[in-house]
Scaffold this motif. Structure first.
Motif, PDB file in Angstrom:
ATOM      1  N   LEU A 103       2.992   1.604  -3.298  1.00  0.00           N
ATOM      2  CA  LEU A 103       2.178   2.013  -4.443  1.00  0.00           C
ATOM      3  C   LEU A 103       1.636   3.437  -4.271  1.00  0.00           C
ATOM      4  CD1 LEU A 103       0.226  -1.295  -5.139  1.00  0.00           C
ATOM      5  CD2 LEU A 103       2.123  -0.338  -6.452  1.00  0.00           C
ATOM      6  N   LYS A 104       1.453   3.869  -3.045  1.00  0.00           N
ATOM      7  CA  LYS A 104       0.938   5.205  -2.755  1.00  0.00           C
ATOM      8  C   LYS A 104       1.997   6.282  -3.045  1.00  0.00           C
ATOM      9  CE  LYS A 104      -1.384   7.868   0.792  1.00  0.00           C
ATOM     10  NZ  LYS A 104      -1.793   7.931   2.164  1.00  0.00           N
ATOM     11  N   ALA A 105       3.259   5.914  -2.861  1.00  0.00           N
ATOM     12  CA  ALA A 105       4.357   6.891  -3.012  1.00  0.00           C
ATOM     13  C   ALA A 105       4.635   7.280  -4.440  1.00  0.00           C
ATOM     14  CB  ALA A 105       5.633   6.333  -2.402  1.00  0.00           C
TER      15      ALA A 105
ATOM     16  N   TYR B 106       0.838  -1.201   0.000  1.00  0.00           N
ATOM     17  CA  TYR B 106       0.000   0.000   0.000  1.00  0.00           C
ATOM     18  C   TYR B 106       0.878   1.259   0.000  1.00  0.00           C
ATOM     19  CZ  TYR B 106      -3.063   3.679   1.721  1.00  0.00           C
ATOM     20  OH  TYR B 106      -3.729   4.865   1.886  1.00  0.00           O
ATOM     21  N   PHE B 107       1.857   1.286   0.910  1.00  0.00           N
ATOM     22  CA  PHE B 107       2.712   2.465   1.021  1.00  0.00           C
ATOM     23  C   PHE B 107       3.647   2.621  -0.182  1.00  0.00           C
ATOM     24  CE2 PHE B 107       1.504   2.165   5.550  1.00  0.00           C
ATOM     25  CZ  PHE B 107       1.005   3.444   5.702  1.00  0.00           C
TER      26      PHE B 107
END
Length: 153
Positions: free
Chosen positions: A151-153, A148-149
């Motif tokens: 792909l979010k960045a 999640y983190f």
């Protein structure tokens, strides 16, 4: 994990060639067990006890004969326990014990029957999962959060 519980009819015990003349269980080698690998001659081991399963057992088995005969001549302990068979299913199977294999638990050999579900505790077989059963979901959650983190960045 879905659990399936079967109720089985009761049948009379049959005589098997692994029984000694006085009705005691006889030691069965893996080689001997492997010879009995067909629907007409179906032996299997569970909890290191050897079962001679006749045609009427195969015909009456709720899953059909194929789910049993595909394990003929082999150790079926894990398969049997993974299904979470009921105590009545264990009682039904126990009528067909004809021998035991090397390494059988002394209590199981003396009783000459598969342990009840409540007696399994730490024995091999299905259910439980121990630490691995907890570890896998934790790893999946950690990987999902990391993904999640990333792909979010």
């Amino acid at each position: 994990q879905q659990r399936v519980f079967f109720c089985f009819p009761l049948h009379n015990k049959i005589d098997g060639s692994a029984m000694t003349g006085n009705g005691e269980l006889k030691l069965v080698t893996p080689e001997e067990l492997a010879k009995h690998d067909s629907e007409k001659d179906c032996w299997m081991a569970m909890h290191k006890l050897v079962f001679n399963l006749p045609q009427d057992f195969l015909d009456d088995h709720p899953g059909g004969p194929d789910v049993v005969t595909c394990l003929a001549g082999k150790d079926a302990t894990s398969d049997f326990e993974d299904i979470a068979h009921s105590d009545s299913a264990r009682d039904w199977a126990n009528k067909y014990v004809v021998g035991y294999m090397e390494g059988v638990d002394d209590e199981i050999k003396a009783a000459g029957k598969i342990p009840k579900t409540s007696e399994l505790g730490g024995m091999n077989g299905g259910g439980g999962g121990g630490a691995l059963g907890v570890l896998i979901p934790v790893v999946v959650v950690v990987l999902a959060v990391a993904a999640y983190f990333v792909l979010k960045a």
